[in-house]
Structure formats: C-alpha cells, structure tokens
Design an enzyme around this catalytic site. Structure first.
Site, PDB file in Angstrom:
ATOM      1  N   LYS A   8     -25.717   7.516  25.091  1.00 56.00           N
ATOM      2  CA  LYS A   8     -25.121   6.339  25.700  1.00 56.00           C
ATOM      3  C   LYS A   8     -24.774   6.622  27.161  1.00 56.00           C
ATOM      4  O   LYS A   8     -24.480   7.766  27.529  1.00 56.00           O
ATOM      5  CB  LYS A   8     -23.819   5.975  24.974  1.00 56.00           C
ATOM      6  CG  LYS A   8     -23.957   5.506  23.547  1.00 56.00           C
ATOM      7  CD  LYS A   8     -22.579   5.223  22.966  1.00 56.00           C
ATOM      8  CE  LYS A   8     -22.638   4.805  21.504  1.00 56.00           C
ATOM      9  NZ  LYS A   8     -23.230   3.465  21.326  1.00 56.00           N
TER      10      LYS A   8
ATOM     11  N   ARG B 203     -25.756   2.762  10.454  1.00 52.25           N
ATOM     12  CA  ARG B 203     -26.457   2.202   9.297  1.00 52.25           C
ATOM     13  C   ARG B 203     -27.058   3.307   8.429  1.00 52.25           C
ATOM     14  O   ARG B 203     -27.233   3.128   7.227  1.00 52.25           O
ATOM     15  CB  ARG B 203     -27.533   1.223   9.778  1.00 52.25           C
ATOM     16  CG  ARG B 203     -28.657   1.861  10.566  1.00 52.25           C
ATOM     17  CD  ARG B 203     -29.419   0.867  11.430  1.00 52.25           C
ATOM     18  NE  ARG B 203     -28.612   0.408  12.550  1.00 52.25           N
ATOM     19  CZ  ARG B 203     -29.024  -0.474  13.448  1.00 52.25           C
ATOM     20  NH1 ARG B 203     -30.242  -0.999  13.356  1.00 52.25           N
ATOM     21  NH2 ARG B 203     -28.243  -0.850  14.438  1.00 52.25           N
TER      22      ARG B 203
END
Length: 464
Positions: A243, A317
């Site tokens: 990020k 996820r």
C-alpha cells in the site's frame, strides 16, 4: 476501563439537575411559553430548533439551573439524543424531565469514552456526568452494550505493536475464561497443513506474530448453532502489492472485524442466549519479508479450492475463506462475518453506512429492520452472480481479486460465498469501523458498527 455503572444510576429521587427535551417542530411554542429570563438565556446561547442544540436555563439562584436540548422526536429518542450533553455538561447528576431516556442511555455512556492508553493522566479532566433512570432493564442493557463497545474501540484504537495476532489470542482466551467457553488455537504446522490461505497471508510476519486461527465454543450443543467470524488482520501493509503510505496509515484497524466478533460473542454469552456459539478469528499480519506470499502463488484452501493470489492486498477474504470452511464443518444454521474488507464498499456507501451481503432475503430484511430500529445504518448490496466470471483464473480454480476497478465489494463477497456453509443463512458485513470526523457520542477513531443491529437480530430470533 471506565466503570459504566458510575455514569448511569437508578433514580431514587436524589439531587440532580433537570434536562428538558423539546421537539424541533415544537420549539417555537416552547420558547413562547418560557419566562423572559429563559428566552434571554436561549437567545444569548444562540439556541435554535436543530439537533443537538442546547442551552443552560437559569433558576432562582446561581446554582439553580437546568438544561434544555432539542431533539428530532421526544416520543422516540435515538441512541444519540443525549450524547452531546454527556460530552459538554459539567460533571454531576442529571435526569430527563417527564420521560425515560431509554435508548439514549447508550449514547450518554459511550459519549464519555476516552482512549488514554498512551497518554498521561490529565489532572484537569472533568469528572463523570451521571444520568438517572427509573428503567433498570434499559439501564442494564445499555451498560452491557456500552461495555463491549468500549472494549471494541480500545482494541481497534490500540497500535499494532500492542495488538498482534498473539494479543488477539490473549483477548479470546480471556473471553473464554470469563464465560466458561472452550478455547483453542491452531497455528504452526497444523495451520500450514490445514489452512493454506490463512497460513500464506501471515507467513511473512516475524517471530511471535505468526498467523493463527482462534476458536471459542460456548453453549448447550443441543441449541441452534451459530457462527460469528471476524477478520483479524492486525496490520495490513498490503504485502508485496504494498500500500502507499496514505493507505497504510489506519491499517491498525484492519482487525476491526475481530473486535466486532469478540463484542457480539460476548453479548451472546453474557446474556445467556440459548444458542451454541462458534466464534472464529483468523489472526494474521500481512507483512513483507523474504517469506511473503507472492502475486501468482497458488494456495490450497481448507475447502480444497485452489486460489491464485492475484493481489496480496486482497488478503482478508483469504483468511475468512478458511475460517468459513471451518465453521461449515460444525453445520451452523446462521453465520455472521465482519470484516474491514474493501475500499470499494466505502467508495459506494461512505464511512457511516455499512455494506451488507446476504444469501437469504428473510435474514437481510431482519438485519435492515434492526439497523433502522437501532440507528445502526446498514445497506444491502447485491451478490450478483454473473460477476463470478471476474474471479476466473488461468491456472487455478479462482483468483482472490478481480482485475479492474469495478464492483470490488461485490466480487470480494462472491469470493467468500464460495466458502459459506451450504445450508446456512449467511450475512457478510463489509465495515469501516472508524470515525474520521467526530460526532456526538462517536469520537474520532474506532467505532462499533452493525453491532447493535446484529445483536437485536440474535435476540429476536433466539429469545434473549
């Protein structure tokens, strides 16, 4: 943590200042009926018929004063109607004139939350504002909900250096001990062999911060089985798909799903809800090292589905998929999962409105109605099956993240759906759990979202 029983107490006629609540639509009539000194005080303090507006009304002596505050509807107080007063009034005891504060007790309590773990004590800090009530049931309910909210906020606000997977494990162990639950943790070789996605996400973390699956079971095995799952990414660097600094700044909150799962699980056990609870927290740090999983790596999930890692920053996820598979092995009838999963949900709905995905219309309707009733805003998003094509892989059964900027929250939910227990009603909450701008009762920082709504659903379903 603040002793919440000092902030709300039974009203036995003890000395207290009065809070007058007036409807915005009835403001003009109220003002016209006031004595001149009250009208003058209202004008001096710029009181207006808008929410949260308040003023001090003088009495016959300097110490004899009361409070007036404007609310949207006196007949149906929201949790936040008294929150600003709890933040701004001088310390002391107060009672609402003529009505019971009801749900507004919760806002009065959480408005006095302070996260001071890393701060020196302030000798000038104001003492508690105490609310009196003659409704012990509402008082006890509010105290329990506020207590788990304080814990939830504390966990999310804590820096990742003090909130590692091991710290989440300790929190789970303390919760299990407090309520007589069975507690277990899977890590090391057992995790690597049985939970391929969970292990892959956390394998780059340093010593003492290794990935693990935290499990807690509680309740009579003969009761309906429910599973509550929370994403426990204690810090998310994005992995090798790193990020930018701006995107990493708040990633201590990426374990917000775990904090919500612990909070809802505690409410279930504390209130002795007649269910068999299975609480699961997959806990990891998504770190960068020579051991980090790479884009293009293929993982074998606990369910046997092979997943190509198309984006190492789509890690939540993955760990939830293995936890959902573990839940399926116990055959639950209801599954809730909470996760700070996608920026796409925030782009679609903003910070305040939480995204709901559900595989059952009845369950979704119950959750939305509960959110409306509890002033806990939730919006249902579609599980649009044709978008599953975006998760196709050239080398494995599926990828974890679709290419392109569109439908990111939906494709993430569709990924999870592949691991959901086949017979269960399932709700997935893609949450933000952070206040960027303070509001009455909701200071800047960590926040409980969808918690009051999901607790109401469980109470209504199982008779708590």
């Amino acid at each position: 943590m603040t002793d919440l029983n000092t902030l709300v107490q039974p009203d036995r006629g003890q000395a207290a200042r009065t809070i007058h609540l007036i409807d915005a639509k009835g403001y003009d009539a109220w003002l016209a009926a006031q004595p001149p000194r009250h009208r003058a005080a209202a004008a001096a303090q710029k009181l207006a018929p808008v929410g949260y507006a308040s003023a001090i009304l003088p009495g016959d002596s300097p110490e004899d004063w009361s409070v007036v505050s404007v609310v949207a509807n006196v007949e149906k107080l929201s949790p936040w109607c008294l929150a600003k007063l709890a933040e701004t009034l001088p310390e002391g005891s107060y009672r609402v004139e003529g009505i019971e504060p009801g749900k507004a007790i919760y806002g009065w309590l959480v408005a006095q939350y302070k996260f001071d773990r890393y701060r020196k004590a302030d000798p000038k800090a104001q003492g508690p504002r105490v609310l009196l009530t003659t409704d012990p049931v509402k008082m006890e309910e509010a105290v329990r909900m506020a207590a788990v909210t304080f814990k939830l906020r504390d966990r999310i606000n804590t820096g990742a250096n003090d909130m590692s997977p091991a710290d989440l494990e300790e929190a789970g162990a303390e919760l299990a001990k407090a309520y007589g639950a069975t507690f277990s943790v899977v890590k090391g070789d057992e995790l690597q062999q049985g939970y391929g996605m969970l292990h892959a996400v956390g394998q780059a973390a340093g010593k003492g911060r290794e990935p693990r699956l935290i499990e807690l079971e509680w309740g009579n095995p003969e009761h309906p089985r429910i599973a509550i799952i929370g994403k426990g990414v204690c810090f998310d660097s994005g992995g090798l798909d790193i990020k930018p600094a701006s995107g990493m700044r708040l990633m201590k909150k990426d374990m917000g799903g775990a904090a919500h799962a612990f909070a809802l699980g505690e409410l279930v056990m504390q209130n002795k809800l007649p269910v068999r609870l299975h609480l699961l927290v997959p806990a990891v740090e998504n770190s960068i090292s020579g051991e980090a999983t790479r884009p293009g790596d293929v993982m074998i999930s606990r369910k046997g589905i092979t997943v190509e890692n198309s984006n190492t920053d789509a890690e939540g996820r993955l760990i939830l998929g293995d936890a959902l598979t573990k839940a399926e092995e116990k055959d639950p009838e209801l599954v809730f999962d909470f996760a700070t999963l996608t920026g796409a949900a925030r782009v679609a709905l903003g910070a305040d409105l939480q995204a709901l995905f559900a595989n059952d219309d009845t369950l979704a309707a119950e959750i939305l109605a509960a959110g409306e009733e509890e002033s806990d805003p939730i919006w249902r998003m579609p599980l649009y099956d044709p978008y599953k094509d975006l998760l196709k892989s050239d080398v494995a059964d599926m990828v974890n993240a679709a290419e392109g900027p569109f439908g990111g929250a939906i494709t993430a939910a569709l990924f999870l759906k592949e691991f959901v227990p086949a017979k269960a009603q399932w709700a997935h909450f893609d949450i933000f759990c952070w206040n960027g701008s303070p509001k009455p009762g909701r200071p800047k920082g960590a926040e409980a979202v969808s918690l009051r709504a999901t607790w109401k659903v469980l109470k209504d379903r199982y008779g708590g």
